[in-house]
Design a protein around this motif. Structure first.
Motif, PDB file in Angstrom:
ATOM      1  N   ARG A   1       0.831  -1.214   0.000  1.00 32.41           N
ATOM      2  CA  ARG A   1       0.000   0.000   0.000  1.00 32.41           C
ATOM      3  C   ARG A   1       0.864   1.263   0.000  1.00 32.41           C
ATOM      4  O   ARG A   1       0.557   2.245  -0.679  1.00 32.41           O
TER       5      ARG A   1
ATOM      6  N   GLU B   1      -6.482  -3.722  -3.786  1.00 39.47           N
ATOM      7  CA  GLU B   1      -7.275  -4.621  -2.947  1.00 39.47           C
ATOM      8  C   GLU B   1      -8.022  -5.642  -3.796  1.00 39.47           C
ATOM      9  O   GLU B   1      -8.154  -6.803  -3.417  1.00 39.47           O
TER      10      GLU B   1
ATOM     11  N   SER C   1      -7.604  -9.646  -3.655  1.00 42.38           N
ATOM     12  CA  SER C   1      -8.736 -10.507  -3.321  1.00 42.38           C
ATOM     13  C   SER C   1      -9.023 -11.547  -4.387  1.00 42.38           C
ATOM     14  O   SER C   1      -9.659 -12.552  -4.120  1.00 42.38           O
TER      15      SER C   1
ATOM     16  N   THR D   1     -13.314  -4.221   5.708  1.00 42.36           N
ATOM     17  CA  THR D   1     -12.939  -5.305   4.814  1.00 42.36           C
ATOM     18  C   THR D   1     -14.045  -5.657   3.848  1.00 42.36           C
ATOM     19  O   THR D   1     -13.796  -6.239   2.806  1.00 42.36           O
TER      20      THR D   1
ATOM     21  N   ARG E   1     -15.517  -2.194  -3.539  1.00 44.60           N
ATOM     22  CA  ARG E   1     -15.184  -3.586  -3.204  1.00 44.60           C
ATOM     23  C   ARG E   1     -16.302  -4.572  -3.525  1.00 44.60           C
ATOM     24  O   ARG E   1     -16.293  -5.688  -3.020  1.00 44.60           O
TER      25      ARG E   1
END
Length: 265
Positions: A54, A76, A80, A152, A170
């Protein structure tokens, strides 16, 4: 042994970072001098061989005067997907076993007991250190990350996601592909569905600059070579079970729109 190919998300992140690096006008050597990461590390990050930490993404965005939200969201998402390139891990120093006391030394039993206790404590400390978060993820966190930790899970659901980016929110972490369509130009397009967010969107790859995708009036265009080399996607639209969704591909040359349908189970 051949390394696994990076995911489309990792490739898109690397392309976005290369575009920022070109915007700064810095060489790899100068980029290393202006950041806390080496020239060889930046070469791996920009080529998509290693998932950057990051802090590296944040430092490059700062040099390019670019908000880091989009690139961090891409990172991210790449992480994932589970097929991102291997991250750098510092080598573990070799361990030396404690030397047992001489067999004929007075107090052998006591010494052996102390040695066992010391070994157990050493193992416990080592295990604790190994279970700590990766150094790349924890070194010098930004002020914004410290003040407001990122959750998250997805950042929205159903109508709250309307018009939002699936990567930034996300919702694109583990989507389902409702249908995949091969266009007349050779590009591929997919209708994607996030069950946890209750949304759909269209994404396409193998495209040309100027191509576009559309879903319920929301469009996304291939703006540059980075988009063409990876993929583009539309904003999301809230979609309930049983809904028939229509996505469309918009050729760059003004050709006829190509549409495809799928039903959300």
């Amino acid at each position: 042994m051949t390394s696994p190919a990076p995911s489309p998300e990792s490739t898109k992140l690397a392309a976005a970072l290369r575009e920022l690096k070109d915007r700064t006008g810095l060489s790899l050597a100068k980029l290393a001098a202006r950041t806390t990461f080496s020239k060889s590390s930046w070469e791996r990050y920009l080529n998509g061989r290693t998932l950057p930490p990051r802090q590296a993404v944040q430092e490059l965005c700062r040099l390019a005067d670019e908000p880091d939200g989009r690139c961090l969201a891409l990172r991210e998402l790449a992480k994932s997907e589970g097929s991102d390139p291997p991250r750098e891990t510092p080598p573990t120093p070799p361990l030396e076993a404690p030397t047992p006391p001489p067999a004929d030394h007075r107090g052998t039993r006591a010494a052996a007991l102390l040695t066992s206790i010391s070994a157990a404590l050493f193992a416990a400390v080592l295990l604790t250190l190994l279970l700590l978060p990766d150094q790349d993820e924890t070194t010098q966190p930004s002020a914004s990350a410290t003040a407001s930790p990122t959750p998250t899970g997805p950042h929205c659901r159903d109508t709250a996601c309307e018009g939002e980016d699936p990567a930034v929110t996300r919702c694109g972490g583990s989507p389902e592909t409702l249908v995949e369509y091969l266009t007349s130009t050779g590009a591929s397009a997919q209708l994607r569905y996030s069950r946890v967010c209750g949304t759909t969107w269209v994404r396409a790859w193998g495209t040309r600059i100027g191509d576009g995708v559309e879903l319920r009036g929301r469009t996304a265009r291939v703006r540059n070579r980075a988009d063409a080399d990876t993929y583009v996607h539309t904003p999301m639209t809230a979609t309930g079970p049983g809904t028939v969704v229509q996505g469309c591909f918009l050729p760059a040359n003004g050709g006829e729109k190509e549409c495809f349908n799928a039903k959300v189970d």
